[in-house]
Scaffold this motif. Structure first.
Motif, mmCIF file in Angstrom:
data_model
loop_
_atom_site.group_PDB
_atom_site.id
_atom_site.type_symbol
_atom_site.label_atom_id
_atom_site.label_comp_id
_atom_site.label_asym_id
_atom_site.label_seq_id
_atom_site.Cartn_x
_atom_site.Cartn_y
_atom_site.Cartn_z
ATOM 1 N N ALA A 112 0.844 -1.202 0.000
ATOM 2 C CA ALA A 112 0.000 0.000 0.000
ATOM 3 C C ALA A 112 0.873 1.244 0.000
ATOM 4 C CB ALA A 112 -0.910 0.000 1.222
ATOM 5 N N LEU A 113 2.027 1.148 0.651
ATOM 6 C CA LEU A 113 2.916 2.308 0.718
ATOM 7 C C LEU A 113 3.871 2.362 -0.464
ATOM 8 C CD1 LEU A 113 3.683 2.226 4.544
ATOM 9 C CD2 LEU A 113 2.243 3.855 3.339
ATOM 10 N N VAL A 153 -7.188 -4.019 -4.125
ATOM 11 C CA VAL A 153 -8.245 -3.928 -3.114
ATOM 12 C C VAL A 153 -9.616 -4.015 -3.776
ATOM 13 C CG1 VAL A 153 -9.398 -2.332 -1.511
ATOM 14 C CG2 VAL A 153 -6.921 -2.674 -1.362
ATOM 15 N N LEU A 159 -5.522 -9.753 1.235
ATOM 16 C CA LEU A 159 -5.129 -8.338 1.196
ATOM 17 C C LEU A 159 -4.103 -8.011 2.268
ATOM 18 C CD1 LEU A 159 -8.454 -6.365 0.574
ATOM 19 C CD2 LEU A 159 -6.539 -6.672 -0.983
ATOM 20 N N GLN A 160 -4.386 -8.504 3.488
ATOM 21 C CA GLN A 160 -3.480 -8.182 4.592
ATOM 22 C C GLN A 160 -2.078 -8.748 4.389
ATOM 23 O OE1 GLN A 160 -7.105 -7.906 7.768
ATOM 24 N NE2 GLN A 160 -5.279 -8.926 8.510
ATOM 25 N N ILE A 180 -0.806 -6.099 1.058
ATOM 26 C CA ILE A 180 -0.706 -4.629 1.079
ATOM 27 C C ILE A 180 -0.316 -4.046 2.439
ATOM 28 C CG2 ILE A 180 -2.382 -4.416 -0.816
ATOM 29 C CD1 ILE A 180 -4.343 -3.275 1.292
ATOM 30 N N VAL A 181 -0.517 -4.804 3.504
ATOM 31 C CA VAL A 181 -0.268 -4.255 4.848
ATOM 32 C C VAL A 181 1.179 -4.501 5.268
ATOM 33 C CG1 VAL A 181 -1.003 -4.368 7.269
ATOM 34 C CG2 VAL A 181 -2.682 -4.621 5.453
ATOM 35 N N GLY A 182 1.705 -3.561 6.024
ATOM 36 C CA GLY A 182 3.066 -3.707 6.549
ATOM 37 C C GLY A 182 3.918 -2.506 6.199
ATOM 38 N N PRO A 183 5.127 -2.444 6.745
ATOM 39 C CA PRO A 183 6.008 -1.320 6.433
ATOM 40 C C PRO A 183 6.405 -1.326 4.957
ATOM 41 C CG PRO A 183 6.906 -2.708 8.186
ATOM 42 C CD PRO A 183 5.721 -3.413 7.660
#
Lengths: 251, 560
Positions: free
Chosen positions: A147-148, A158, A209-210, A213-216
């Motif tokens: 995501a970042l 998403v 998704l988690q 896309i999630v995380g640093p």
């Protein structure tokens, strides 16, 4: 004869264990475009056979289809490889189509539903190809933080996953609603099972998704999805939203 | 004209979200101000619609898309619409500066706008399809709002808990809608309610009356959304999300359960046992939520459990037939809880400067030379504690409705008011003030003003939301139980309350008999509470078990 035809249809609108054939074929194919074609065509073959042969669907097949959909939705929970996840969810999704083949729903409507269910899965195949290009594998929990680092790719991912797990305004929502509406007055147990399958899709989708896309943010800089590519995905998703919104009105 | 206003209330935040998405590149952080501006207009229009409803205008509706997309402007929807528009406006104004340094500032406001629009559509929905769509979307949007910080795996883990719990509620609502559609052949709520009123109990499914089955399913949907016991674990753990989201969630989103029950009041008054289920679940949730709140040392988590307790109370109010009181409760709770969340940061900063732990009496006497606490005779104080609140409560309720005491639900609520008032006076006693009587006088006066205000406002809510007195009394009748058993329960509860308070006063002044034995029990109970009744552990192991089973199945079937 009817049983034979049912088995043949059960191969294309996958019923376990016949569903293993589709999963074997899908996972053996490594070319994304071929996978897309397979996803778009496979359930249509089953529907055409069922329609041309005017196959009467007995109740036990409905329960078999429900069991298959439930089995694959449950098995999708623990998956980390995006390709396998896609084929399992496709299996689970297409099995739901059996519930709509009650003779009262138009063949063309069911065929359109099947297409609308397959399109987001096909988009996921293309996105997993993009992931493989950048990271060598489309695998949850392996890199994360997209995501970042890749916001456009993540944004499209998403929405594609939301379409797959039958979020309102996507056609899958109308399919699930139609299945539950059709079943609930006759077999509450079957309607609850469809609802549980829907819940499992959401669970599997959230895990997928988690894991991606999630995380640093990633240290290594990768190229994001191109602007043109994002537009193409967006237009297809918008078309899905329009068709999904229209289909709610037809429930 | 009114129809345009009805459409504009949810459309304005939708428009704000769209402009935010398309023009963030050009507008940058100014999108926040745009979002606030649209929210102000939405709030003003919602206020106009409520004013029209209060002035006695008939309920109006607008159908956007044939069989679905119907939006209502009736007393319930306009009241809830104003609450949501108001709270989300405050939250957005607060977020303008609070979120300024966050990555994804524009995305945050877009999600907030979409959430507001979904909530406004949900409360205005005039058909089952619109209600389901909005209900479902609220859960999805909350997942992304709670997981706004995409680098935080913890935030997403708890956002996921919320999503799954909400999905359980969604499923129940979908099943209820499917049964209603099958029975009445329409998605429109007004038509469904008209048919139920005309011919209640006409449909049966699987051996149950339709109303009973639908009532249970709607209750489950409300339980999931309003964090009732067994479906509550998501609420206190979603504190990793941004503070404005917590404020919106606790002030607006969790109230959806109370709203749903009120929206389907016509179904609930034709059920036999569903309101009793609501009462029991609400009561258990209220007690457990309050107990858990008292044991927390993290202010946001304590607020989370406090919300759980309040939601339990709200559901319980519905369970005794006081539907409109639940709406009043959720509005009052929404406003004070929103304020508490938005002020939580300041409290935490203050706590860093001073721990706020009260000083020991001996310390204040010796070091600060304050006079030691004086206690009045315990029996006198116990008498005042027990008698004064009940007199105030009975008088206030008699003033607004003479037939109030004919309703069982009202008596149940009186008990809660009684316990609250008694607790207030007991606190006065424990404080051991220099001038006890002045303090007691002030507190009794405050209590009387609050109770009177509460009774008057709740009566006004009842008249506004349910103007038909027959319908209103049907709610209490549906919530009632056999009069013999009700009387037995009243007597038993009275004995327990009076006995409990007398014992409490006695032990405060004369020591605590059997303290050692109770102390051990108390420690065990505290251990249980500190582990939050092991609910989190049970759910976590269940999740692990399911994932393991899924994995094993995949291995067994060779991923095919």
């Amino acid at each position: 004869m009817t049983e034979g035809l049912l088995l043949l249809v059960g191969l294309f609108l996958p019923l376990f264990p016949l569903s293993m054939v589709f999963n074997e074929v899908f996972q053996r194919i490594r070319i994304a475009n071929l996978r897309v074609v397979l996803l778009l065509i496979w359930p249509q073959i089953g529907l055409v056979i069922a329609h041309t042969a005017s196959v009467e669907i007995p109740d036990w097949v409905i329960f078999w289809a429900l069991g298959s959909a439930l089995l694959y939705a449950f098995r999708a929970l623990a998956l980390r490889e995006v390709g396998v996840w896609t084929s399992f969810i496709a299996t689970s999704t297409w099995a739901i189509l059996w519930l709509l083949m009650d003779g009262q729903t138009d063949f063309s409507k069911v065929a359109l539903y099947a297409l609308a269910l397959s399109v987001p899965l096909a988009l996921l195949v293309l996105l997993s190809g993009e992931l493989e290009k950048r990271f060598g594998a489309a695998y949850t929990g392996l890199y994360g933080g997209l995501a970042l680092s890749l916001p456009r790719l993540s944004g499209v991912l998403v929405f594609v996953v939301l379409a797959i797990v039958a979020t309102p305004f996507f056609p899958g929502f109308s399919v699930m609603m139609a299945a539950i509406i059709g079943l609930s007055p006759h077999s509450f147990f079957a309607a609850v099972t469809v609802a549980v399958i829907w819940l499992l899709w959401s669970w599997a989708g959230a895990r997928l998704l988690q894991g991606i896309i999630v995380g640093p943010a990633q240290d290594e800089v990768k190229t994001d999805l191109s602007l043109n590519g994002t537009w193409v995905y967006s237009v297809i998703l918008i078309l899905l939203v329009i068709s999904g919104t229209y289909s709610i009105g037809n429930l | 004209m009114e129809q345009l206003l009805i459409i504009l209330v949810p459309t304005l935040p939708l428009l704000a979200a769209l402009i935010n998405h398309l023009a963030y590149g050009q507008l940058g952080q100014r999108v926040a101000k745009l979002s606030v501006t649209f929210a102000v207009f939405s709030f003003v229009i919602a206020a106009v619609l409520l004013a029209q409803a209060m002035s006695g205008n008939d309920a109006n509706q607008v159908a956007i898309g044939g069989t679905w997309g119907i939006l209502l402007a009736d007393p319930l929807s306009t009241l809830m619409g104003l609450l949501i528009a108001g709270i989300s406006l405050i939250v957005r104004m607060y977020s303008v500066r609070y979120m300024i340094e966050e990555q994804g500032y524009g995305r945050f406001f877009m999600l907030l706008d979409l959430m507001t629009a979904s909530l406004l559509i949900m409360v205005a929905a005039g058909d089952l399809l619109t209600l389901i769509v909005a209900w479902h979307l609220v859960g999805v949007l909350l997942y992304f709002l709670l997981g706004f910080d995409s680098s935080s795996k913890t935030a997403y883990r708890y956002a996921f808990w919320t999503l799954i719990t909400y999905r359980i509620g969604d499923i129940a609502l979908v099943l209820a809608a499917a049964l209603l559609f099958h029975a009445f052949g329409t998605w429109t709520l007004a038509d469904i309610f008209a048919q139920i009123t005309e011919n209640p109990g006409a449909h049966e499914y699987f051996g149950f009356a339709l109303e009973e089955l639908v009532g249970i399913l709607l209750a489950i949907a409300a339980f999931a959304r309003s964090a009732q016991f067994f479906l509550h674990t998501w609420l206190p753990y979603t504190m990793d999300g941004p503070t404005p989201v917590s404020a919106l969630m606790h002030a607006g989103i969790v109230n959806a359960g109370g709203f749903l029950i009120n929206r389907f009041a016509t179904v609930f008054i034709h059920t036999d046992s569903v309101l009793h289920l609501l009462f029991v679940v609400g009561l258990v949730t209220a007690i457990i939520g309050s107990v858990l709140m008292l044991t927390q040392n993290d202010i946001k988590k304590a607020l989370g459990y406090s919300t759980m307790g309040q939601m339990g109370f709200m559901i319980m109010e519905c369970g005794v037939g006081a539907f409109s009181l639940a709406i009043y409760h959720l509005i009052a709770h929404g406003l004070f809880k929103g304020t508490l969340f938005l002020g939580a940061g300041t409290v935490i900063n203050e706590a860093r400067k001073s721990d706020g732990v009260p000083k020991d009496g001996l310390y204040t006497f010796v070091v600060e030379h304050r006079i030691a606490k004086r206690y009045q005779p315990w029996l006198l104080m116990a008498g005042i504690t027990l008698i004064v609140p009940i007199i105030i409560l009975i008088f206030a309720h008699w003033l607004v409705a003479q037939d109030f005491f004919q309703k069982q639900g009202a008596i149940v609520l009186l008990f809660f008011g009684w316990v609250t008032g008694a607790q207030l006076l007991f606190t006065t006693y424990r404080m051991g003030a220099q001038n006890v009587w002045r303090l007691v006088g002030v507190i009794v006066l405050s209590f009387a003003v609050i109770v009177l205000g509460y009774a008057l406002i709740s009566h006004a809510f009842d008249s506004f939301l349910y103007p038909d007195p027959e319908f209103s009394s049907q709610m209490y009748i549906a919530a009632g139980i056999d009069i013999f058993w009700f009387d037995v329960l009243v007597v038993l509860t009275t004995v327990v309350i009076v006995g409990g308070w007398l014992r409490k006063y006695y032990s405060e002044q004369n020591g605590k008999p059997g303290q050692e034995r109770i102390g051990q029990l108390w420690t065990s109970f505290y251990a249980l509470v500190s582990r939050e009744f092991y609910m989190i552990d049970i759910y976590a192991s269940l999740t692990r078990m399911l994932l393991k089973a899924s994995s094993r199945l995949n291995i067994l079937l060779r991923w095919r």
